[in-house]
Scaffold this active site. Structure first.
Site: not given
Length: 221
Positions: A87, A195, A197
């Site tokens: 990002c 994302h 994560e």
């Protein structure tokens, strides 16, 4: 395995990234402040997290790309150390010249925050080796400036060199050729707007992001 997360003023996904790295390695990463001029000795993996570094002043990632620590990140990348920018981290990498192209305001001019389907375009990189070529995965996005742009020659080149890692399947933000993630020419730097994560725990909606970290960190079961 020694990992590091670069922290800028305005980062807000650094702790999420740290949790993902610790989940895979069993060790907490070093949290490296942007004013540092060097990385911890022996750093094997570097992550630039999401957020709004420096409040997105000038352009998203523009000021962070000129932070003291970025020189050390660029030097490490040049030595082959894996670097992941997610990002805002992707925006920083393009602004720093470590990846081609730029990230512009979303075509719809809205902040997009949802889980989106992606297609794995390159399953041969160190980041994507745990996926199958053409596999469809689901990863969350949360961005306002995620519209990937590059001139036609650059797009043709990165496509021809197999450097498009991921592609959107539902036209999330107007990105050229639906590109969601790009590799550098050596394959050790990946920038992506989604994302991974945030997709490491079934309790949070899915684990499609976990395999990226397992592959990149060399501990794939």
């Amino acid at each position: 395995m020694k990992t590091a997360v670069i922290v800028f003023p305005g980062s807000n996904c650094d702790r999420d990234m740290a949790v993902a790295l610790e989940t895979v390695t069993g060790k907490a990463p070093a949290m490296v402040w942007h004013r540092e001029t060097g990385l911890p000795e022996g750093t094997d993996f570097i992550a630039l997290p999401g957020g709004f570094s420096y409040g997105d002043y000038l352009r998203s990632g523009a000021m962070a790309a000129r932070s003291p620590i970025l020189r050390a990140v660029a030097e490490a990348a040049g030595r082959g150390v894996p670097v992941l920018g997610v990002c805002n981290g992707f925006q920083v990498l393009t602004e720093a010249g470590l990846l081609p192209g730029a990230l512009m305001r979303n075509a719809g001019l809205n902040f997009v925050c949802r889980t989106v389907p992606l297609k794995v375009e390159n399953s041969q990189s160190l980041f994507t080796a745990a996926y199958g070529a053409g596999e469809e995965i689901a990863i969350p996005v949360a961005h306002h400036d995620g519209n990937y742009f590059a001139d036609a020659d650059t797009l043709d080149r990165i496509e021809g060199e197999g450097r498009v890692a991921f592609r959107y399947l539902d036209g999330v933000n107007g990105s050229a050729r639906d590109i969601a993630g790009v590799l550098n020419d050596a394959g050790n730097v990946l920038g992506m707007m989604p994302h991974p994560e945030r997709a490491i725990d079934r309790a949070h909606g899915g684990t499609d992001g976990l395999r990226l970290f397992e592959a990149a960190l060399g501990v794939l079961a």
